[in-house]
Design an enzyme around this catalytic site. Structure first.
Site, PDB file in Angstrom:
ATOM      1  N   ASP A 393      -8.427   5.904  -7.426  1.00 47.04           N
ATOM      2  CA  ASP A 393      -8.406   7.163  -6.680  1.00 47.04           C
ATOM      3  C   ASP A 393      -9.265   8.230  -7.354  1.00 47.04           C
ATOM      4  O   ASP A 393     -10.098   8.874  -6.710  1.00 47.04           O
ATOM      5  CB  ASP A 393      -6.967   7.677  -6.574  1.00 47.04           C
ATOM      6  CG  ASP A 393      -6.375   7.441  -5.197  1.00 47.04           C
ATOM      7  OD1 ASP A 393      -7.035   6.779  -4.388  1.00 47.04           O
ATOM      8  OD2 ASP A 393      -5.259   7.917  -4.943  1.00 47.04           O
ATOM      9  N   ASP A 445      -0.340   4.829  -0.442  1.00 47.57           N
ATOM     10  CA  ASP A 445       0.429   5.859  -1.134  1.00 47.57           C
ATOM     11  C   ASP A 445       1.924   5.664  -0.935  1.00 47.57           C
ATOM     12  O   ASP A 445       2.740   6.332  -1.578  1.00 47.57           O
ATOM     13  CB  ASP A 445       0.007   7.247  -0.647  1.00 47.57           C
ATOM     14  CG  ASP A 445      -1.453   7.530  -0.961  1.00 47.57           C
ATOM     15  OD1 ASP A 445      -1.930   7.024  -1.988  1.00 47.57           O
ATOM     16  OD2 ASP A 445      -2.119   8.223  -0.168  1.00 47.57           O
TER      17      ASP A 445
END
Length: 529
Positions: A393, A445
């Site tokens: 990320d 997520d």
């Protein structure tokens, strides 16, 4: 009261193809940054500002009519200079669109522009020169068509600015740019001499987004539900759910992730991400839609079947012998066609205002299935997976712009104006937003922290722990807190946030800290549950 311990039988090793497909697709497509919070997301912090050239960049709603027939609104962005657009459509004026001659708008137009919106193409001269020429010709506004395709929110379209060498501009008309594909829609409407009218305004974003609490509840609820599914719904981890065919099902067998597998996922996802960045096209977006539909079909079948079998234990035994497939449960013969119809209807109408309901339902069911199929055996593997995803990320959102001139992750996630949007997200419409956009959270997520939360639930059961002295409740609180921090960061920073930046410390950090405090860190690190 402690959870009953699960069966001591070892996990079966089948079904790896389905499990790896699901996790790989989710890892690739789940890194969708959070929705932007305000127009400050467009500021580049570099272009010079001085009186007459200091307007904030604003997102513009471009509504147009062809011979009186209203078409779908397009999205544009304002220039640093020019008149500021009204905030509502009622305060704006609908005006006739005219293409200047020459079409670049760099010279005095032979076509009359008086009181119209000049629709010019980018190129040959500066934005300021185009604006001055359009204004001198009597145009009420200038709408520029970019010479590159892609979404209007890309950084390329935020550069209608002045330079230090420019004299103070005195532009008295609004100047807006739209993407190439959006511009083609307007120009095609003018084919054959049809009259095109345009209305442009810049709606203000609301300070409160009512969709975020519901999205938070969906994400937290999905993690909790998927973690306890086998215990609460299936009832016994050795009982298989009804299968798509045959006596055993790949989707009911357990695949344990290993450290090297976790690293392979990250490398593979990075390579595919780069491929989509350099070669993004409509077909690649449709490929992800197809994979999502297949995975969603599996998830819908699994969840519905296990719920039915839980309510009616006799339904488990009712089977029909079919050619090739062998013995197939009656539950599957009923549920699978219904799930297939649901998926096909969603795929056909995925752009409808209510398609998000079907997408969320398919996504939640798919994640429940993944967390039953894929297990983390201990926090050693969890650390490898979550830290790798955390770095993934950070690199592709924040560091990649220094290498590729723009954020690879955000560019791929935003896609283009053409083709379907990426479906690997839970989404909720922004009811108070004039743009009728969506708040979103990527499946990854939910899935990757969810793998750790599910491990904590299995660990508590295996070791006779309850909610008060176990890890599951603490990790659920940690996940909820981390997700809350994500949205607080979204609000404060006014830009998209990579959720794992907050979720990894709040979940992995929680179990490591508690394990060390309780003297169980070594057991957690080398566990086999």
């Amino acid at each position: 009261m402690a959870f009953p311990a699960p069966s001591s039988s070892s996990p079966r090793r089948g079904g790896r193809g389905l499990a790896y497909l699901l996790v790989s697709v989710l890892l690739l497509a789940s890194r969708v940054p959070g929705a932007a919070g305000a127009d400050s997301e467009f500021e580049d912090g570099v272009s010079p500002k001085f009186p007459g050239c200091d307007n904030p960049f604003q997102k513009v709603k471009v509504t147009y009519w062809v011979d009186g027939d209203e078409r779908s609104s397009l999205t544009g962005i304002t220039a640093r200079f020019g008149e500021v657009l009204p905030a509502t459509g009622s305060d704006g004026d609908k005006r006739k669109a005219v293409v200047p001659a020459p079409k670049t708008g760099c010279a005095k137009s032979s076509a009359p522009l008086a009181s119209s919106i000049a629709v010019a193409e980018r190129g040959e001269c500066t934005f300021l020169e185009k604006a001055k020429t359009a204004e001198s010709g009597g145009a009420a506004a200038l709408l520029l068509i970019n010479d590159e395709d892609g979404q209007v929110l890309r950084v390329d379209l935020q550069k209608m600015v002045c330079t230090q060498n420019d004299t103070v501009p005195n532009i008295g008309i609004p100047v807006v740019m739209v993407s190439q594909s959006a511009g083609r829609k307007i120009l095609s409407g003018m084919d054959g001499g049809a009259k095109v009218d345009i209305l442009m305004y810049a709606p203000e974003k609301p300070s409160f987004d009512g969709a975020i609490p519901f999205l938070w509840l969906m994400a937290v609820g999905s993690v909790a539900c998927a973690s306890v599914w086998s215990f609460v719904v299936v009832g016994d981890e050795d009982k298989n759910a009804p299968t798509l065919g045959g006596e055993e099902a790949a989707d009911s067998e357990i695949v344990e992730l290993q450290t090297k597998t976790a690293l392979v996922f990250i490398v593979t996802a990075s390579l595919v991400l780069l491929f989509l960045f350099f070669f993004k096209s409509t077909w690649s977006a449709w490929l992800l839609v197809v994979l999502f539909c297949l995975s969603g079909l599996q998830g819908l079948h699994y969840v519905a079947s296990t719920l039915i079998v839980r309510a009616c234990d006799r339904c488990r035994e009712a089977k029909v012998a079919l050619p090739v497939l062998g013995n197939v449960t009656v539950v599957t013969l009923v549920i699978l066609p219904l799930a297939l119809i649901f998926v096909v209807v969603w795929a056909v109408h995925q752009n409808s205002p209510f398609a998000w309901v079907g997408q969320d339902l398919m996504g939640i069911c798919m994640m429940i299935l993944v967390l039953q199929v894929v297990h983390l055996p201990n926090i050693k593997v969890a650390t490898a997976l979550l830290v790798s995803a955390f770095m993934y990320d950070i690199f592709w959102v924040f560091i990649s712009p220094f290498i590729f001139k723009k954020s690879v992750m955000i560019t791929v996630a935003r896609g283009s104006d053409e083709g379907p949007s990426l479906p690997m997200v839970l989404k909720m419409p922004k009811e108070f937003d004039t743009w009728n956009g969506y708040d979103m959270i990527g499946f990854g997520d939910i899935l990757f922290p969810g793998l750790l939360v599910a491990f904590s639930f299995r660990y508590d059961r295996a070791n006779g722990k309850d909610l008060t002295d176990g890890y599951f409740l603490c990790l659920m609180i940690g996940y909820a807190f981390g997700l809350s921090c994500t949205y607080v960061g979204l609000y404060l920073m006014k830009s998209g946030q990579p959720a794992l930046l907050y979720l990894v410390p709040s979940t992995l950090g929680t179990i490591v800290t508690l394990g060390a405090k309780r003297g169980e860190l070594s057991q957690l690190w080398n566990a086999k549950v």
